[in-house]
Design a protein around this motif. Structure first.
Motif, mmCIF file in Angstrom:
data_model
loop_
_atom_site.group_PDB
_atom_site.id
_atom_site.type_symbol
_atom_site.label_atom_id
_atom_site.label_comp_id
_atom_site.label_asym_id
_atom_site.label_seq_id
_atom_site.Cartn_x
_atom_site.Cartn_y
_atom_site.Cartn_z
ATOM 1 N N ARG A 173 -6.251 0.425 6.461
ATOM 2 C CA ARG A 173 -6.562 1.382 5.394
ATOM 3 C C ARG A 173 -7.442 2.536 5.850
ATOM 4 O O ARG A 173 -7.304 3.650 5.355
ATOM 5 N N TYR A 231 0.839 -1.203 0.000
ATOM 6 C CA TYR A 231 0.000 0.000 0.000
ATOM 7 C C TYR A 231 0.873 1.253 0.000
ATOM 8 O O TYR A 231 0.583 2.234 -0.693
ATOM 9 N N ARG A 244 -6.213 -2.417 -3.629
ATOM 10 C CA ARG A 244 -6.627 -3.476 -2.720
ATOM 11 C C ARG A 244 -5.583 -4.577 -2.703
ATOM 12 O O ARG A 244 -4.952 -4.869 -3.707
#
Length: 414
Positions: free
Chosen positions: A300, A256, A263
Motif C-alpha cells: 500500500r 485494493y 483496509r
C-alpha cells in the motif's frame, strides 16, 4: 435472557472479527454542545481479546443465530454454542451507556443471518439510524453488511456508518465454496463494487461545508450527502484452508485495485469447538498474521508488488520482516547511496519508513548526509547502516539469509 448475559455471549461471539478500526473517518465531534460522541479525542478504555488484539469499539453481534453453516465460524448453524439476540433498542442503549462511561469510541456491529439477508440488514441499519437520528450520536459506527442484502439497504447503511465492511473470508472462491458453500464469492464482490460506486459518487460530489452566510449573502450549495466516509474494509482468515501467503497477498492486491478497499484485515484461524475435519487442528502462528500485515503495508505505501514480497515456497519468512527478507534476497540493489538514490529505492531500505525517507530527501537538499545524521533524522542506525552508504560510511558484507523456507512450509502445511 437478561441484558448482561446477552452482552457476554454476543460480545464474545464478535471477538474473531478483526476488520474494525476508527482510522480514516471524517472529523465530527460534539464540542459545539450538540449531540453525543466524537470520532476524535482521547480517554478511551481499551480492552483486549484473548489473542492480543486491542479493541476500543463496542464490538457486538446483533445475534449469533445464523442460518449459514460456514465450517470456520463458531456461530455456524450446526455449532453447539449458547445463542442470544439483541433487540435494536438494546444495542442503542448499550452503545450510549458505554460511551458516556468513556469505555468506547464507537460501535462495531455485525450479525448472524436470521430469517433472510434483508431482514438482518434492516435490523443492523435501524440501530445506526436510531443512534444518528434519534440520539444525535456522532461517534464512530462501523457496520458489517450482508452481501446478499438489497442494494437499497446497503445504500441506507452508508448514510449512517463511518465504515462498511463485507468479509471476503477466504482468498479464493474455491476455498469459500469448500468451507462456506452457502456464500457466493461473486455476490460478495458485486456488493463490494456497489459500495465502491456509492463511496466514489459521494466523494466526487462532496464540497466543503459553507460557514453561516452573512445577511444578504448568496447561499452556497449544500454539502453532498455523506456515504461511509472511512470507506470499506474486509477480512481474510489465515490458515483455515491451504492458501499460502502468495495467494493471500495476490487476493488482497486485487481487492485494493478493483474496489479501492481501505483496509484488508488478516485474522489467524483459531480452532473452534466441534470443528469439522476439513479444518486444521492447530492454529497458524500469530507471527504469520503479523507478517501479512507488514507485507500489506509494503504493497500500500512502499511500492512493492505482491509477487515481489513472497518468492520461494509461497510463504513469508517468520524470522525477519518482509522488507528485510526482500533486501536479503536482492543484495544486488545494496548498498543504497543516501545522497543519490531515488525515493523509490530508499523506501526499500530496511529501517526506513515513508516519513523518514521524506525527511532524508529534504535534508540532503541542504548538504550531503553522513551516517551520524540518521539519528538526527529519527532513524535507527542499527538496521539501516547495513544497507546504505553515505559520506564516511560503507557497510560491510550484507548478511545472508538462512535456508529455512522449506522448514516453514512443513510447519504451516504438514
Amino acid at each position: 435472557m437478561d441484558l448482561q448475559r446477552k452482552l457476554a455471549i454476543l460480545a464474545d461471539a464478535a471477538k474473531y472479527d478483526a476488520s474494525c478500526a476508527s482510522s480514516g473517518s471524517e472529523s465530527r465531534d460534539s464540542l459545539d454542545g450538540r449531540g453525543i460522541g466524537s470520532t476524535e479525542g482521547m480517554g478511551i478504555c481499551h480492552s483486549f481479546t484473548p489473542d492480543g488484539r486491542c479493541v476500543s469499539l463496542l464490538k457486538l453481534l446483533l445475534t449469533n443465530h445464523c442460518q449459514y453453516d460456514c465450517l470456520y465460524c463458531v456461530n455456524r448453524a450446526s455449532s453447539n454454542v449458547p445463542r442470544a439476540r439483541f433487540r435494536t433498542e438494546e444495542v442503542v442503549g448499550l452503545t450510549l451507556d458505554f460511551y458516556r462511561r468513556n469505555c468506547i469510541e464507537g460501535l462495531f456491529l455485525s450479525s448472524g443471518i436470521v430469517k433472510s439477508p434483508d431482514y438482518t440488514m434492516e435490523q443492523i441499519v435501524e440501530v445506526a439510524r436510531s443512534l444518528r437520528e434519534d440520539h444525535d450520536f456522532r461517534g464512530y459506527i462501523h457496520l458489517k453488511t450482508i452481501p446478499d442484502a438489497s442494494p437499497e439497504l446497503l445504500a441506507r447503511a452508508g448514510r449512517y456508518a463511518d465504515r462498511l465492511s463485507i468479509n471476503i473470508e477466504l482468498p479464493s472462491a474455491a476455498g469459500l465454496k469448500a468451507l462456506a458453500p452457502e456464500k457466493d464469492a461473486p455476490a460478495i464482490e458485486r456488493s463490494m463494487a456497489r459500495l465502491r460506486l456509492h463511496i466514489d459518487e459521494a466523494r466526487a460530489a462532496a464540497r466543503p461545508v459553507a460557514p453561516r452566510a452573512l445577511p444578504g449573502a448568496a447561499a452556497r450549495p449544500a454539502a453532498a450527502p455523506r456515504f461511509a466516509p472511512a470507506g470499506q474494509s474486509t477480512q481474510m482468515i489465515v490458515g483455515a484452508d491451504a492458501s499460502d501467503d502468495r495467494a493471500i497477498l495476490a487476493s488482497s492486491a486485487a481487492l485494493y485495485r478493483r474496489h479501492r478497499m481501505r483496509r484488508v484485515y488478516y485474522s489467524a484461524f483459531s480452532p473452534i469447538p466441534d470443528a469439522s475435519r476439513a479444518l486444521p487442528l492447530v492454529a497458524p502462528p500469530l507471527a504469520r498474521e503479523h507478517r501479512l500485515y507488514q507485507a500489506d503495508w509494503l504493497m500500500r505505501f512502499y511500492g512493492f508488488a505482491p509477487e515481489e514480497i513472497v518468492t520461494e515456497g509461497g510463504l513469508l519468512r517468520l524470522d525477519v520482516d518482509p522488507k528485510e527478507a526482500w533486501a536479503l534476497a536482492h543484495p544486488e540493489h545494496f548498498p543504497v547511496d543516501l545522497n543519490a538514490a531515488p525515493r523509490e529505492l530508499l523506501l526499500r531500505v530496511p529501517g526506513l519508513g515513508v516519513a523518514s525517507v521524506d525527511r532524508l530527501l529534504l535534508a540532503r537538499r541542504l548538504r550531503r548526509l553522513r551516517a551520524e545524521d540518521l539519528t538526527a533524522l529519527r532513524v535507527s542506525p542499527a538496521k539501516v547502516l547495513r544497507y546504505v552508504c553515505a559520506d564516511g560510511h560503507k557497510p560491510g558484507a550484507a548478511p545472508q539469509p538462512p535456508a529455512q523456507q522449506q522448514q516453514q512450509q512443513q510447519e504451516l502445511f504438514p
